[in-house]
Design a protein around this motif. Structure first.
Motif, PDB file in Angstrom:
ATOM      1  N   LEU A 164     -47.294  -4.609 -19.908  1.00 16.91           N
ATOM      2  CA  LEU A 164     -46.765  -5.651 -20.541  1.00 16.91           C
ATOM      3  C   LEU A 164     -47.134  -5.995 -21.885  1.00 16.91           C
ATOM      4  O   LEU A 164     -46.248  -6.493 -22.646  1.00 16.91           O
ATOM      5  CB  LEU A 164     -47.332  -6.834 -19.692  1.00 16.91           C
ATOM      6  N   PHE A 165     -48.395  -5.760 -22.326  1.00 21.71           N
ATOM      7  CA  PHE A 165     -48.688  -5.803 -23.708  1.00 21.71           C
ATOM      8  C   PHE A 165     -47.811  -4.884 -24.490  1.00 21.71           C
ATOM      9  O   PHE A 165     -47.384  -5.488 -25.682  1.00 21.71           O
ATOM     10  CB  PHE A 165     -50.055  -5.600 -23.879  1.00 21.71           C
ATOM     11  N   ILE A 166     -47.445  -3.690 -24.176  1.00 25.59           N
ATOM     12  CA  ILE A 166     -46.696  -2.654 -24.940  1.00 25.59           C
ATOM     13  C   ILE A 166     -45.138  -3.295 -25.046  1.00 25.59           C
ATOM     14  O   ILE A 166     -44.540  -3.373 -25.898  1.00 25.59           O
ATOM     15  CB  ILE A 166     -46.344  -1.268 -24.141  1.00 25.59           C
ATOM     16  N   PHE A 167     -44.773  -3.714 -23.890  1.00 21.16           N
ATOM     17  CA  PHE A 167     -43.404  -4.607 -23.801  1.00 21.16           C
ATOM     18  C   PHE A 167     -43.225  -5.575 -24.926  1.00 21.16           C
ATOM     19  O   PHE A 167     -42.283  -5.693 -25.620  1.00 21.16           O
ATOM     20  CB  PHE A 167     -43.193  -4.922 -22.354  1.00 21.16           C
ATOM     21  N   LEU A 168     -44.436  -6.578 -24.961  1.00 19.87           N
ATOM     22  CA  LEU A 168     -44.307  -7.674 -25.794  1.00 19.87           C
ATOM     23  C   LEU A 168     -44.488  -7.215 -27.307  1.00 19.87           C
ATOM     24  O   LEU A 168     -43.829  -7.821 -27.890  1.00 19.87           O
ATOM     25  CB  LEU A 168     -45.368  -8.542 -25.258  1.00 19.87           C
ATOM     26  N   TRP A 169     -45.213  -6.131 -27.523  1.00 21.97           N
ATOM     27  CA  TRP A 169     -45.504  -5.847 -28.803  1.00 21.97           C
ATOM     28  C   TRP A 169     -43.912  -5.281 -29.198  1.00 21.97           C
ATOM     29  O   TRP A 169     -43.631  -5.374 -30.336  1.00 21.97           O
ATOM     30  CB  TRP A 169     -46.414  -4.563 -29.003  1.00 21.97           C
ATOM     31  N   SER A 170     -43.344  -4.689 -28.505  1.00 22.50           N
ATOM     32  CA  SER A 170     -41.837  -4.128 -28.900  1.00 22.50           C
ATOM     33  C   SER A 170     -41.197  -5.263 -29.393  1.00 22.50           C
ATOM     34  O   SER A 170     -40.231  -5.155 -30.241  1.00 22.50           O
ATOM     35  CB  SER A 170     -41.358  -3.073 -27.848  1.00 22.50           C
ATOM     36  N   ILE A 171     -41.212  -6.176 -28.462  1.00 25.07           N
ATOM     37  CA  ILE A 171     -40.183  -7.297 -28.819  1.00 25.07           C
ATOM     38  C   ILE A 171     -40.394  -7.906 -30.120  1.00 25.07           C
ATOM     39  O   ILE A 171     -39.676  -8.306 -30.953  1.00 25.07           O
ATOM     40  CB  ILE A 171     -40.345  -8.476 -27.485  1.00 25.07           C
ATOM     41  N   VAL A 172     -41.752  -8.302 -30.398  1.00 30.50           N
ATOM     42  CA  VAL A 172     -42.263  -8.742 -31.383  1.00 30.50           C
ATOM     43  C   VAL A 172     -41.870  -7.789 -32.767  1.00 30.50           C
ATOM     44  O   VAL A 172     -41.573  -8.458 -33.780  1.00 30.50           O
ATOM     45  CB  VAL A 172     -43.784  -9.007 -31.524  1.00 30.50           C
ATOM     46  N   GLU A 173     -41.982  -6.627 -32.456  1.00 34.48           N
ATOM     47  CA  GLU A 173     -41.687  -5.746 -33.628  1.00 34.48           C
ATOM     48  C   GLU A 173     -40.021  -5.884 -34.070  1.00 34.48           C
ATOM     49  O   GLU A 173     -39.870  -5.663 -35.119  1.00 34.48           O
ATOM     50  CB  GLU A 173     -41.880  -4.218 -33.139  1.00 34.48           C
ATOM     51  N   LEU A 174     -39.357  -6.482 -33.160  1.00 33.46           N
ATOM     52  CA  LEU A 174     -37.679  -6.497 -33.238  1.00 33.46           C
ATOM     53  C   LEU A 174     -37.724  -7.576 -34.097  1.00 33.46           C
ATOM     54  O   LEU A 174     -36.806  -7.782 -35.101  1.00 33.46           O
ATOM     55  CB  LEU A 174     -37.045  -6.873 -32.205  1.00 33.46           C
ATOM     56  N   LEU A 175     -38.772  -8.899 -34.152  1.00 37.60           N
ATOM     57  CA  LEU A 175     -38.673  -9.755 -35.026  1.00 37.60           C
ATOM     58  C   LEU A 175     -38.470  -9.598 -36.680  1.00 37.60           C
ATOM     59  O   LEU A 175     -38.155 -10.336 -37.410  1.00 37.60           O
ATOM     60  CB  LEU A 175     -39.450 -10.804 -34.840  1.00 37.60           C
ATOM     61  N   ARG A 176     -39.243  -8.522 -37.120  1.00 39.36           N
ATOM     62  CA  ARG A 176     -39.413  -8.256 -38.361  1.00 39.36           C
ATOM     63  C   ARG A 176     -38.238  -7.440 -39.188  1.00 39.36           C
ATOM     64  O   ARG A 176     -38.137  -7.446 -40.211  1.00 39.36           O
ATOM     65  CB  ARG A 176     -40.619  -7.370 -38.672  1.00 39.36           C
ATOM     66  N   LEU A 177     -37.253  -6.960 -38.382  1.00 37.45           N
ATOM     67  CA  LEU A 177     -36.182  -6.193 -38.618  1.00 37.45           C
ATOM     68  C   LEU A 177     -34.839  -6.930 -38.999  1.00 37.45           C
ATOM     69  O   LEU A 177     -34.711  -7.643 -38.126  1.00 37.45           O
ATOM     70  CB  LEU A 177     -35.771  -5.340 -37.358  1.00 37.45           C
ATOM     71  N   PRO A 178     -34.518  -7.148 -40.505  1.00 37.51           N
ATOM     72  CA  PRO A 178     -33.161  -7.798 -40.707  1.00 37.51           C
ATOM     73  C   PRO A 178     -32.073  -7.329 -39.856  1.00 37.51           C
ATOM     74  O   PRO A 178     -31.032  -8.268 -39.564  1.00 37.51           O
ATOM     75  CB  PRO A 178     -33.083  -7.472 -41.795  1.00 37.51           C
ATOM     76  N   PHE A 179     -32.016  -5.921 -39.641  1.00 38.75           N
ATOM     77  CA  PHE A 179     -30.768  -5.637 -38.794  1.00 38.75           C
ATOM     78  C   PHE A 179     -30.919  -6.353 -37.555  1.00 38.75           C
ATOM     79  O   PHE A 179     -29.820  -6.731 -36.890  1.00 38.75           O
ATOM     80  CB  PHE A 179     -31.029  -4.206 -38.486  1.00 38.75           C
ATOM     81  N   PHE A 180     -32.042  -6.473 -36.917  1.00 38.97           N
ATOM     82  CA  PHE A 180     -31.881  -6.951 -35.294  1.00 38.97           C
ATOM     83  C   PHE A 180     -31.764  -8.626 -35.797  1.00 38.97           C
ATOM     84  O   PHE A 180     -31.061  -9.277 -34.722  1.00 38.97           O
ATOM     85  CB  PHE A 180     -33.138  -6.927 -34.895  1.00 38.97           C
TER      86      PHE A 180
END
Length: 335
Positions: free
Chosen positions: A64-80
């Motif tokens: 769960l922590f790894i999954f949530l970390w992945s989602i948060v990492e998407l927030l910093r990407l202008p492409f996403f």
């Protein structure tokens, strides 16, 4: 002019590469959850598997922590943000995007990544305990360890008393380009806090690996511990060093994209290795040791336990018993 033409292309390439890795990690996390719940359901019908499923909550917490970390990492990407956030939030202005960058720093460096690293370490230490730790204690341990970190990162980002005394390059969480694109950055003080955590964690992790290796006699389990230790003790320092190098460039520079990708890959390698060695592999071995009664198929008229006991060949029975003893050495196959 050449730099202004090439840079957006490279930034998009780095973003696309990161999105690809994140997508693969999300798929791996979903697969890990399927393994966890499959073993959970099988253990209710088969008493033999209950020992292997003793820390299913902690494994679930790791994924769960790894999954949530992945989602948060998407927030910093202008492409996403351009492709997936703007269609649903067209009124997302520059200030709100900058806040997303702050949220990314606090949650990524301050909570989710330390949380899955501490959970990984807890599973490693639990493997050599004679008595299985309580799931409630495991959850409490992880949150108590990460709470000071997330509070400190939040204070640095939102309530930094030294903000006026620190150069803007060392405290910026985002940069706005001429086309109103917001690029997220890693503030220097937050990087220092995470580096301190990484140094303490590596020392603790190295000691834990040494303790486990001193007790494990099974060759397969030793190879897993060597693999886990090698990846974590290389990837995490690489991430810390890469964070330190982010101070040398601005977020709009091409080299900053390279360094930020290395920061991501350091955590990515720890996450993939943790899920593979501490979740998927031990559960797969436990299901294999259980025989045909643990396959991913519906039950037949005959009970699974009776099917598992129908082994007429003495040599096969002996090999199965050896596997069970090997996995039982570390509290029901935690590793």
């Amino acid at each position: 002019m050449l730099f202004m033409t090439v840079s957006p292309f490279l930034n998009s390439a780095f973003d696309l590469t990161t999105v690809t890795f994140i997508s693969s990690l999300i798929i791996l996390s979903v697969l890990s959850l399927c393994f966890i719940f499959h073993l959970r359901f099988k253990s209710k019908a088969l008493p033999y598997l209950q020992g292997f499923n003793s820390l299913w909550t902690v494994r679930f917490l790791l994924v769960l922590f790894i999954f949530l970390w992945s989602i948060v990492e998407l927030l910093r990407l202008p492409f996403f943000r351009r492709k997936y956030l703007y269609p649903f939030f067209p009124s997302l202005d520059i200030y709100q995007q900058a806040n997303l960058c702050k949220i990314h720093v606090v949650l990524s460096l301050g909570f989710f990544e330390p949380a899955f690293l501490v959970t990984l370490l807890f599973l490693l230490n639990a493997s050599i305990r004679k008595k299985t730790p309580n799931d409630g204690w495991a959850i409490t341990f992880v949150f108590l360890t990460c709470l000071p970190l997330v509070v400190l990162h939040g204070l640095i980002v939102y309530f930094n008393p030294l903000e006026n005394r620190i150069p803007g390059l060392l405290r910026q969480t985002s940069v706005v380009l001429e086309d109103d694109t917001v690029l997220c950055a890693y503030p220097f003080l937050n990087s220092v806090v995470f580096a301190a955590f990484g140094a303490a964690y590596c020392a603790w992790f190295l000691f834990s690996c040494w303790r486990v290796l001193s007790l494990v006699i099974n060759k397969g389990l030793r190879l897993r511990i060597y693999g886990l230790g090698s990846v974590v003790l290389v990837a995490l320092p690489l991430q810390v060093v890469s964070l330190a190098f982010t101070v040398l460039w601005n977020p709009e520079d091409d080299f900053y994209g390279v360094v930020s990708l290395l920061v991501f890959l350091g955590a990515f390698c720890c996450a993939v290795t943790g899920e593979g060695i501490l979740v998927i592999k031990p559960i797969s071995d436990a299901l294999d040791a259980g025989g045909s009664c643990c396959r991913w198929t519906p039950r037949h008229d005959e009970s699974p336990l009776q099917q598992g006991r129908k082994m007429d060949d003495d040599e096969e029975e002996e090999e199965e018993e050896e596997e069970r003893v090997a996995f039982g050495d570390l509290e029901g196959g935690k590793l």
